[in-house]
Write an enzyme that holds these catalytic residues in place. Structure first.
Site, PDB file in Angstrom:
ATOM      1  N   LEU A  18      17.625  84.165 -56.470  1.00  0.00           N
ATOM      2  CA  LEU A  18      16.624  83.425 -55.717  1.00  0.00           C
ATOM      3  C   LEU A  18      15.374  83.257 -56.575  1.00  0.00           C
ATOM      4  CD1 LEU A  18      15.856  82.227 -52.935  1.00  0.00           C
ATOM      5  CD2 LEU A  18      14.980  84.488 -52.339  1.00  0.00           C
TER       6      LEU A  18
ATOM      7  N   ILE B  99      21.208  90.864 -56.423  1.00  0.00           N
ATOM      8  CA  ILE B  99      20.371  89.785 -55.904  1.00  0.00           C
ATOM      9  C   ILE B  99      19.137  89.640 -56.804  1.00  0.00           C
ATOM     10  CG2 ILE B  99      19.209  88.831 -53.873  1.00  0.00           C
ATOM     11  CD1 ILE B  99      20.847  90.719 -52.127  1.00  0.00           C
ATOM     12  N   PRO B 100      19.346  89.121 -58.022  1.00  0.00           N
ATOM     13  CA  PRO B 100      18.181  88.909 -58.885  1.00  0.00           C
ATOM     14  C   PRO B 100      17.254  87.859 -58.276  1.00  0.00           C
ATOM     15  CG  PRO B 100      20.182  88.012 -59.892  1.00  0.00           C
ATOM     16  CD  PRO B 100      20.588  88.698 -58.637  1.00  0.00           C
ATOM     17  N   HIS B 101      15.969  88.089 -58.421  1.00  0.00           N
ATOM     18  CA  HIS B 101      15.006  87.164 -57.829  1.00  0.00           C
ATOM     19  C   HIS B 101      13.713  87.175 -58.624  1.00  0.00           C
ATOM     20  CE1 HIS B 101      14.612  91.114 -55.923  1.00  0.00           C
ATOM     21  NE2 HIS B 101      13.323  90.861 -55.857  1.00  0.00           N
ATOM     22  N   GLY B 102      12.991  86.073 -58.499  1.00  0.00           N
ATOM     23  CA  GLY B 102      11.723  85.978 -59.194  1.00  0.00           C
ATOM     24  C   GLY B 102      10.848  84.902 -58.597  1.00  0.00           C
TER      25      GLY B 102
END
Length: 151
Positions: free
Chosen positions: A103, A65-68
């Protein structure tokens, strides 16, 4: 939480080629940037990569779940991918990843960001959900499977 308000069919891709973590993050940037006015695909990529440097977003069982956060983002955007071949994502269980939910949120939306991440992680922790996602045959089927079974 209604995850379908963040995810759209045009940001959902089934069985994509992702030869490495970097290539997957670049693809996410390409898909997310057009939905974020004033934001480039490199901006998204760099935000995700900076977060990865703090620790992998590979949560285990083949899921990441990569997010930034981005100061230029005017709304949250989600990307859902299944990969045709699992890639090394430095996941906590050392297993390769084949389901990626990314996300990108506006920088000031800390609380919504955390709530959304928790909802996505909970959804992707359901074995019936991940099994169905892995069996999806089209982008639309992948989108429908992820959004229809929400409680």
């Amino acid at each position: 939480m209604d995850l379908s308000s963040l995810l759209s069919p045009d940001c959902t891709r089934c069985a994509v080629a992702g030869s490495s973590k970097k290539k997957v993050l670049e693809l996410i940037g390409q898909l997310a940037a057009p939905r974020l006015s004033g934001t480039t695909s490199f901006d998204v990529f760099e935000s995700l990569l900076n977060r990865e440097r703090l620790g992998s977003t590979g949560i285990g069982l083949g899921v990441a779940i990569p997010h930034g956060r981005l100061s230029t983002a005017n709304k949250p955007v989600a990307i859902l991918l299944t990969l045709n071949e699992p890639v090394d994502f430095d996941a906590i269980d050392n297993q390769p990843v084949d389901i990626v939910f990314a996300l990108v949120v506006p920088e000031e939306e800390h609380e919504q960001h955390l709530q959304t991440l928790a909802a996505v992680a909970q959804r992707l922790n359901e074995k019936t959900c991940t099994r169905a996602l892995r069996e999806a045959k089209s982008d639309q089927e992948l989108f429908d499977l992820f959004t229809q079974a929400e409680v």
